[in-house]
Design a protein around this motif. Structure first.
Motif, PDB file in Angstrom:
ATOM      1  N   ASP A 156       0.453   2.017  -4.623  1.00  0.00           N
ATOM      2  CA  ASP A 156      -0.190   1.186  -5.649  1.00  0.00           C
ATOM      3  C   ASP A 156      -0.406  -0.238  -5.134  1.00  0.00           C
ATOM      4  O   ASP A 156      -1.476  -0.835  -5.327  1.00  0.00           O
ATOM      5  N   LEU A 157       0.612  -0.783  -4.477  1.00  0.00           N
ATOM      6  CA  LEU A 157       0.503  -2.143  -3.940  1.00  0.00           C
ATOM      7  C   LEU A 157      -0.533  -2.214  -2.822  1.00  0.00           C
ATOM      8  O   LEU A 157      -1.313  -3.175  -2.744  1.00  0.00           O
ATOM      9  N   LEU A 158      -0.567  -1.200  -1.965  1.00  0.00           N
ATOM     10  CA  LEU A 158      -1.549  -1.189  -0.875  1.00  0.00           C
ATOM     11  C   LEU A 158      -2.977  -1.137  -1.424  1.00  0.00           C
ATOM     12  O   LEU A 158      -3.881  -1.801  -0.885  1.00  0.00           O
ATOM     13  N   ASN A 159      -3.179  -0.385  -2.488  1.00  0.00           N
ATOM     14  CA  ASN A 159      -4.519  -0.322  -3.079  1.00  0.00           C
ATOM     15  C   ASN A 159      -4.934  -1.673  -3.654  1.00  0.00           C
ATOM     16  O   ASN A 159      -6.114  -2.042  -3.598  1.00  0.00           O
ATOM     17  N   LEU A 160      -3.959  -2.428  -4.171  1.00  0.00           N
ATOM     18  CA  LEU A 160      -4.257  -3.778  -4.645  1.00  0.00           C
ATOM     19  C   LEU A 160      -4.621  -4.688  -3.474  1.00  0.00           C
ATOM     20  O   LEU A 160      -5.517  -5.536  -3.581  1.00  0.00           O
ATOM     21  N   VAL A 161      -3.911  -4.510  -2.349  1.00  0.00           N
ATOM     22  CA  VAL A 161      -4.213  -5.305  -1.155  1.00  0.00           C
ATOM     23  C   VAL A 161      -5.607  -4.982  -0.641  1.00  0.00           C
ATOM     24  O   VAL A 161      -6.409  -5.886  -0.332  1.00  0.00           O
ATOM     25  N   ILE A 162      -5.916  -3.705  -0.559  1.00  0.00           N
ATOM     26  CA  ILE A 162      -7.215  -3.279  -0.033  1.00  0.00           C
ATOM     27  C   ILE A 162      -8.360  -3.754  -0.927  1.00  0.00           C
ATOM     28  O   ILE A 162      -9.424  -4.169  -0.446  1.00  0.00           O
ATOM     29  N   SER A 163      -8.134  -3.737  -2.233  1.00  0.00           N
ATOM     30  CA  SER A 163      -9.173  -4.180  -3.174  1.00  0.00           C
ATOM     31  C   SER A 163      -9.179  -5.691  -3.370  1.00  0.00           C
ATOM     32  O   SER A 163     -10.019  -6.227  -4.103  1.00  0.00           O
ATOM     33  N   LYS A 164      -8.212  -6.361  -2.719  1.00  0.00           N
ATOM     34  CA  LYS A 164      -8.109  -7.826  -2.780  1.00  0.00           C
ATOM     35  C   LYS A 164      -7.960  -8.329  -4.221  1.00  0.00           C
ATOM     36  O   LYS A 164      -8.562  -9.335  -4.621  1.00  0.00           O
ATOM     37  N   THR A 165      -7.146  -7.631  -5.006  1.00  0.00           N
ATOM     38  CA  THR A 165      -6.967  -8.000  -6.412  1.00  0.00           C
ATOM     39  C   THR A 165      -5.571  -8.526  -6.715  1.00  0.00           C
ATOM     40  O   THR A 165      -5.237  -8.714  -7.886  1.00  0.00           O
ATOM     41  N   ASP A 166      -4.773  -8.748  -5.683  1.00  0.00           N
ATOM     42  CA  ASP A 166      -3.424  -9.276  -5.908  1.00  0.00           C
ATOM     43  C   ASP A 166      -3.232 -10.521  -5.048  1.00  0.00           C
ATOM     44  O   ASP A 166      -3.016 -10.426  -3.836  1.00  0.00           O
ATOM     45  N   PRO A 167      -3.297 -11.706  -5.660  1.00  0.00           N
ATOM     46  CA  PRO A 167      -3.157 -12.953  -4.891  1.00  0.00           C
ATOM     47  C   PRO A 167      -1.788 -13.103  -4.228  1.00  0.00           C
ATOM     48  O   PRO A 167      -1.645 -13.887  -3.292  1.00  0.00           O
ATOM     49  N   GLN A 232      -8.733   3.174  12.955  1.00  0.00           N
ATOM     50  CA  GLN A 232      -8.508   3.858  11.688  1.00  0.00           C
ATOM     51  C   GLN A 232      -8.306   2.854  10.571  1.00  0.00           C
ATOM     52  O   GLN A 232      -7.474   1.953  10.671  1.00  0.00           O
ATOM     53  N   LEU A 233      -9.078   3.018   9.500  1.00  0.00           N
ATOM     54  CA  LEU A 233      -8.913   2.165   8.332  1.00  0.00           C
ATOM     55  C   LEU A 233      -7.582   2.437   7.651  1.00  0.00           C
ATOM     56  O   LEU A 233      -7.169   3.592   7.504  1.00  0.00           O
ATOM     57  N   LEU A 234      -6.910   1.382   7.196  1.00  0.00           N
ATOM     58  CA  LEU A 234      -5.681   1.567   6.445  1.00  0.00           C
ATOM     59  C   LEU A 234      -5.951   2.390   5.185  1.00  0.00           C
ATOM     60  O   LEU A 234      -5.148   3.253   4.811  1.00  0.00           O
ATOM     61  N   SER A 235      -7.081   2.150   4.543  1.00  0.00           N
ATOM     62  CA  SER A 235      -7.402   2.871   3.303  1.00  0.00           C
ATOM     63  C   SER A 235      -7.473   4.372   3.511  1.00  0.00           C
ATOM     64  O   SER A 235      -7.169   5.151   2.598  1.00  0.00           O
ATOM     65  N   SER A 236      -7.838   4.808   4.720  1.00  0.00           N
ATOM     66  CA  SER A 236      -7.937   6.246   4.999  1.00  0.00           C
ATOM     67  C   SER A 236      -6.561   6.873   5.249  1.00  0.00           C
ATOM     68  O   SER A 236      -6.423   8.095   5.261  1.00  0.00           O
ATOM     69  N   GLN A 237      -5.543   6.048   5.441  1.00  0.00           N
ATOM     70  CA  GLN A 237      -4.202   6.552   5.695  1.00  0.00           C
ATOM     71  C   GLN A 237      -3.408   6.789   4.408  1.00  0.00           C
ATOM     72  O   GLN A 237      -2.373   7.454   4.422  1.00  0.00           O
ATOM     73  N   ILE A 238      -3.886   6.216   3.318  1.00  0.00           N
ATOM     74  CA  ILE A 238      -3.188   6.329   2.037  1.00  0.00           C
ATOM     75  C   ILE A 238      -3.608   7.626   1.351  1.00  0.00           C
ATOM     76  O   ILE A 238      -4.793   7.875   1.145  1.00  0.00           O
ATOM     77  N   VAL A 239      -2.639   8.435   1.035  1.00  0.00           N
ATOM     78  CA  VAL A 239      -2.925   9.728   0.375  1.00  0.00           C
ATOM     79  C   VAL A 239      -3.159   9.501  -1.114  1.00  0.00           C
ATOM     80  O   VAL A 239      -2.370   8.823  -1.770  1.00  0.00           O
TER      81      VAL A 239
END
Length: 239
Positions: A156-167, A232-239
């Motif tokens: 969940d936290l990684l998805n926030l990082v990838i979407s740049k929505t968590d300052p 490899q994109l980090l986003s592609s590593q997240i299941v």
């Protein structure tokens, strides 16, 4: 520039005077395997189990708890132990990380520290551990159960990082520690030891001294090769 988290002062020689009872527990844990049952739960296993119960109670708040830990003073190795591989034998920990709590019962203290992190966020419901209900539970089972819960929070936290929505994750060092924790949970056998940033590249080192590198390229976080080539994109590593 190399970012390094400060360590606590090295404890006095009193640290070496280990209680006989706990020394016996550590010997057992050091040679434990997945086949060692927790029928007669030792003190460390009880704390791992207790922490798992608290984690289940706090499941909805785990992203916040994990974020607090990442942005706190725990080393990467201790975060790995707390959130990814609590079953790891104590004899694999560096002496610095054991001594930083000034406590000969360091393995147990790590668990109580995580319990405190949880209790800082939510009100805990009182409970008792009935050893008879856990006759077929091993430390490995407890580790697997913990990874199932912490993995969801880390993703969940990684998805926030990838979407740049968590300052809160604008600091590349915190992002690096989060990625290190992600890898520690996804591949517990690697046992991640450190996560450091040099010139905005994240270097994650495992117990075998293998290094994984991550860097932002054109706005996206990539795992890169030693020569800096993205592969490899980090986003592609997240299941």
């Amino acid at each position: 520039m190399l970012f390094v988290f400060p360590e606590y002062d090295i404890c006095s020689k009193i640290f070496l005077l280990v209680d006989i009872k706990m020394k016996f527990v550590y010997v057992i844990l050091s040679f434990a395997s997945a086949n060692v049952f927790v029928a007669a739960l030792d003190e460390y296993a009880k704390e791992v189990l207790k922490t798992n119960v608290l984690i289940k109670q706090a499941e909805a708040h785990l992203p916040k708890i994990v974020k607090n830990i990442i942005q706190g003073t725990f080393t990467m190795e201790i975060m790995t132990l707390l959130l990814a591989v609590p079953e790891r034998p104590s004899n694999t920990l560096t002496q610095t990380n054991l001594k930083r709590f000034c406590e000969p019962h360091g393995m147990i203290v790590f668990q109580t520290q995580l319990q405190s992190e949880i209790e800082d966020v939510i009100n805990i419901n009182p409970f008792d551990i009935n050893e008879g209900d856990f006759e077929d539970v091993s430390l490995f089972n407890l580790g697997e159960a913990r990874r199932m819960k912490t993995s969801a929070a880390v993703n969940d936290l990684l998805n926030l990082v990838i979407s740049k929505t968590d300052p809160d994750f604008e600091d590349v060092f915190y992002v690096c520690r989060l990625i290190g924790l992600f890898r520690a949970i996804e591949q517990p056998a690697l046992y991640i030891k450190s996560a450091n940033v040099i010139e905005r590249t994240c270097f994650i080192t495992d117990v075998n001294k293998n290094v994984s590198r991550y860097r932002t390229v054109d706005g996206d976080i990539w795992q890169i090769k030693a020569d800096g080539t993205p592969f490899q994109l980090l986003s592609s590593q997240i299941v």
